[in-house]
Design a protein around this motif. Structure first.
Motif: not given
Ligand code: ADP
Length: 248
Positions: A12-13, A17, A36, A38-43
């Motif tokens: 991403l950009d 990620i 935690k 920022g670990s990349g779950k949503t991505t």
């Protein structure tokens, strides 16, 4: 439907990620993703819904998502996003009907209305209320109902319990568990380890854009949680419930 991810990378950009994520989720499985912030779950969840360009392969029921059109994907994969600003002036019935858009050609059919009514009833949504006026738990059920109105085979949910009190958290995970039992593949991210450990069939633990471990809840131990969350914890068993307790 089965979901299979092979060597997935998402940039991403200019920032990598997701770094080489592989995993398999079975049909009818309730699969949790933890890790935690920022670990990349949503991505990862968004990548499964074809939100981003990617490297690597994602198969849904054996078909690579690059070969599935967005129209077709909307009939297979339902997405319940995080922190949805649900301040719309529609009734619940009108909002849930938006889930039928992938199927509607010119006019809404009786079948569309039947599906909408069925999901509203099954999730006990207050059909005639204005969505904006609903409580957090009711809004979450309405969001799930809208995704189910797509009649998906795979349901992706980002933090479905994060703004709910304990009663409504349990209500939502029970709904998800029963949907999985009926054959829907349910993949959800969770902040609350206790919910994931007590309700999911299997869990992926993420760190820094990678999967540290995929296992059954009973195989989650304090070592892997320390590695993932950088905090000392104990995984206790209390009257048959798994409880993660921080050692501070
Ligand atoms: P999680 O859901 O586990 O909290 P995310 O998938 O939201 O993690 O984010 C993973 C990392 O990617 C975070 O460090 C976040 O800042 C970064 N990130 C998310 N979106 C973008 C973007 N559009 N551009 C650059 N970095 C991003």
């Amino acid at each position: 439907m089965k979901v299979e991810v092979k060597s997935l990378k998402v940039d991403l950009d200019g920032v990598l990620i997701l770094k080489d994520v592989s995993l398999k989720v079975n049909k009818g499985e309730f699969f949790g993703i933890v890790g935690k912030n920022g670990s990349g779950k949503t991505t990862l969840l968004r990548a499964l819904a074809k939100f981003y360009p990617k490297e690597g392969l994602i198969y849904i029921d054996g078909k690579e998502i690059g070969e599935i059109s967005l129209d077709e994907l909307a009939k297979i994969v339902g997405v319940v996003p995080q922190e949805f600003e649900l301040n719309v002036n529609f009734t619940v019935e009108q909002f849930v009907a938006l889930g039928r858009i992938p199927y509607i050609r010119i006019f809404e059919s009786k079948m569309d209305r039947d599906v909408v009514n069925r999901v509203i009833e099954s999730l006990k949504c207050p059909k005639k209320r204005i969505v904006r006026t609903l409580s957090g738990g009711e809004k979450q059920r309405v969001l799930i109902a809208k995704a189910l109105a797509q009649e998906p085979k795979v349901l992706l949910l980002d933090e479905p319990t994060s703004h709910l009190d304990i009663k409504h958290q349990i209500e939502i995970v029970r709904i998800l568990k029963s949907l999985a039992k009926m054959g829907l593949t349910v993949i959800a991210t969770f902040h609350d380890l206790n919910l994931a450990l007590n309700f999911c069939d299997r869990i992926a633990i993420m760190k820094d854009g990678r999967i540290l471990k995929v296992c059954k809840p009973e195989e989650v131990d304090s070592d892997v949680l320390k590695e993932a969350f950088d905090v000392e914890v104990e995984v206790a068993n209390l009257n048959g419930w798994k409880v993660v307790i921080p050692k501070v």
